[in-house]
Design an enzyme around this catalytic site. Structure first.
Site, PDB file in Angstrom:
ATOM      1  N   LEU A 180      10.214 -20.571  -4.630  1.00  0.00           N
ATOM      2  CA  LEU A 180       9.177 -19.729  -4.029  1.00  0.00           C
ATOM      3  C   LEU A 180       7.846 -19.838  -4.765  1.00  0.00           C
ATOM      4  CD1 LEU A 180       8.421 -17.269  -2.106  1.00  0.00           C
ATOM      5  CD2 LEU A 180       9.091 -15.806  -4.025  1.00  0.00           C
ATOM      6  N   ASP A 222       0.831  -1.210   0.000  1.00  0.00           N
ATOM      7  CA  ASP A 222       0.000   0.000   0.000  1.00  0.00           C
ATOM      8  C   ASP A 222       0.865   1.260   0.000  1.00  0.00           C
ATOM      9  OD1 ASP A 222      -2.358   1.386  -0.030  1.00  0.00           O
ATOM     10  OD2 ASP A 222      -2.780   1.149   2.106  1.00  0.00           O
ATOM     11  N   HIS A 227       2.568   3.241  -8.932  1.00  0.00           N
ATOM     12  CA  HIS A 227       2.367   1.818  -9.245  1.00  0.00           C
ATOM     13  C   HIS A 227       3.557   1.279 -10.053  1.00  0.00           C
ATOM     14  CE1 HIS A 227      -1.528   2.217  -7.537  1.00  0.00           C
ATOM     15  NE2 HIS A 227      -2.078   2.871  -8.545  1.00  0.00           N
TER      16      HIS A 227
HETATM   17  C1  IPE Z   1      -5.588  -2.711  -0.352  1.00  0.00           C
HETATM   18  O1  IPE Z   1      -5.183  -1.377  -0.465  1.00  0.00           O
HETATM   19  C2  IPE Z   1      -5.527  -3.385  -1.685  1.00  0.00           C
HETATM   20  C3  IPE Z   1      -4.194  -3.539  -2.268  1.00  0.00           C
HETATM   21  C4  IPE Z   1      -3.059  -3.212  -1.716  1.00  0.00           C
HETATM   22  C5  IPE Z   1      -4.180  -4.134  -3.569  1.00  0.00           C
HETATM   23  P1  IPE Z   1      -6.240  -0.193  -0.626  1.00  0.00           P
HETATM   24  O2  IPE Z   1      -5.456   1.064  -0.681  1.00  0.00           O
HETATM   25  O3  IPE Z   1      -7.147  -0.461  -1.757  1.00  0.00           O
HETATM   26  O4  IPE Z   1      -7.072  -0.314   0.725  1.00  0.00           O
HETATM   27  P2  IPE Z   1      -7.924   0.774   1.517  1.00  0.00           P
HETATM   28  O5  IPE Z   1      -8.899   1.331   0.548  1.00  0.00           O
HETATM   29  O6  IPE Z   1      -6.965   1.829   1.987  1.00  0.00           O
HETATM   30  O7  IPE Z   1      -8.537   0.036   2.637  1.00  0.00           O
HETATM   31  C1  IPE Z   2      -1.540   0.220  -3.375  1.00  0.00           C
HETATM   32  O1  IPE Z   2      -1.310   1.585  -3.378  1.00  0.00           O
HETATM   33  C2  IPE Z   2      -1.754  -0.341  -4.762  1.00  0.00           C
HETATM   34  C3  IPE Z   2      -3.136  -0.731  -5.067  1.00  0.00           C
HETATM   35  C4  IPE Z   2      -4.137  -0.673  -4.239  1.00  0.00           C
HETATM   36  C5  IPE Z   2      -3.382  -1.229  -6.394  1.00  0.00           C
HETATM   37  P1  IPE Z   2      -2.507   2.624  -3.427  1.00  0.00           P
HETATM   38  O2  IPE Z   2      -2.850   2.882  -4.860  1.00  0.00           O
HETATM   39  O3  IPE Z   2      -3.626   2.175  -2.575  1.00  0.00           O
HETATM   40  O4  IPE Z   2      -1.827   3.911  -2.809  1.00  0.00           O
HETATM   41  P2  IPE Z   2      -2.466   4.900  -1.737  1.00  0.00           P
HETATM   42  O5  IPE Z   2      -2.895   4.064  -0.580  1.00  0.00           O
HETATM   43  O6  IPE Z   2      -3.617   5.581  -2.408  1.00  0.00           O
HETATM   44  O7  IPE Z   2      -1.343   5.823  -1.398  1.00  0.00           O
HETATM   45 MG    MG Z   3      -4.057   2.390  -0.615  1.00  0.00          MG
END
Ligand code: IPE
Ligand code: IPE
Ligand code: MG
Length: 253
Positions: free
Chosen positions: A132, A21, A38
């Site tokens: 892995l 995240d 990303h």
């Molecule tokens: C969880 O992260 C999903 C992934 C890392 C793929 P999100 O950023 O979508 O989760 P919330 O919305 O903060 O709970």
């Molecule tokens: C995690 O990073 C990747 C996915 C959920 C695909 P985020 O895109 O949720 O990044 P933040 O949490 O908005 O910073």
């Molecule tokens: Mg996120």
């Protein structure tokens, strides 16, 4: 002494699950579009996959796209799917060379055709690998997974394949997407968020949870070593008392 040397290689988790995240915030902090975060996150994926392979970790499950992430702006969803396809095209051979076996959990059918094709190719190509096990959670929702398991069991009961009395935790586990994998002992979430976000709700019942402020694109092997060291400093009691655990561990010595 660096962190790696402090890690007891005989007490590593068999299965690590990660919520990757903070990509969007990482990019925004740099005045860039979320999608840039990303892209950079893929570098972290590569390093963490390689490090887990080197350490001899058996399973690594990465939360790459949640079922709820479909609700993001279309431009971001499209960019993520494209990134998945391009990354698989670029990295699949290398993963294969490194003896990594690829798996996917989630609602596979909801992914675009081109993603499914690339994923199937990578899964088939690496099917005989013994290193892995890399499990990608894509269009994944734990509640959906549990509901799907209930549905499969209900069908079996309805057609007489399974008696209600035969249903136990083991049988239930066999109907989850993760039927073939052990439960994660360690769950890491980056970016300072303290929640599970519909990830492996059943399987994480006794996992150690590790949260770090580091955003995913900055997460490197040193951060993984820190998490592993922290994990090894914890006492996993599984409902017992500390004294019971210490007696058992002395008996094993
Ligand atoms: C969880 O992260 C999903 C992934 C890392 C793929 P999100 O950023 O979508 O989760 P919330 O919305 O903060 O709970
Ligand atoms: C995690 O990073 C990747 C996915 C959920 C695909 P985020 O895109 O949720 O990044 P933040 O949490 O908005 O910073
Ligand atoms: Mg996120």
């Amino acid at each position: 002494m660096d962190t790696l040397e402090l890690i007891d290689r005989s007490r590593l988790p068999k299965h690590i699950a990660i919520i990757m995240d903070g990509n969007g915030r990482w990019a925004k902090e740099r005045g860039e579009d979320r999608v840039y975060g990303h892209y950079e996150g893929v570098i972290s994926v590569r390093e963490i996959v390689n490090t887990c392979g080197e350490l001899g970790i058996a399973y690594l499950t990465l939360y790459a796209f949640s079922a709820e992430n479909w609700n993001r702006p279309k431009g971001e969803v499209d960019a993520l799917m494209e990134l998945l396809v391009n990354t698989l095209r670029k990295e699949a051979d290398e993963l294969n060379r490194k003896n990594v076996r690829m798996h996917v959990i989630g609602d596979f059918g909801s992914l675009p055709e081109i993603c499914r094709q690339e994923l199937n190719e990578a899964i088939n190509m690496t099917a005989c690998n013994t290193g892995l096990n890399l499990v990608l959670a894509l269009s994944y929702s734990a509640r959906q997974e549990i509901t799907d398991a209930c549905k499969k069991i209900a069908v079996k009961v309805a057609n007489g394949e399974l008696k209600p009395g035969e249903l136990n935790e083991q049988v239930f586990h066999q109907h989850l997407y993760t039927a073939d994998y052990p439960d994660p002992e360690l769950m890491i979430r980056t970016s300072g968020e303290y929640r599970i976000s519909n990830y492996l709700l059943y399987q994480l019942a006794y996992a150690e949870l590790y949260f770090t402020q580091v955003n995913w694109p900055d997460f490197r092997k040193e951060h993984l070593y820190e998490a592993l060291l922290n994990y090894q400093q914890r006492e996993r009691r599984f409902g017992k008392t500390s004294e019971q655990i210490q007696t058992t561990s002395t008996q094993h010595v």
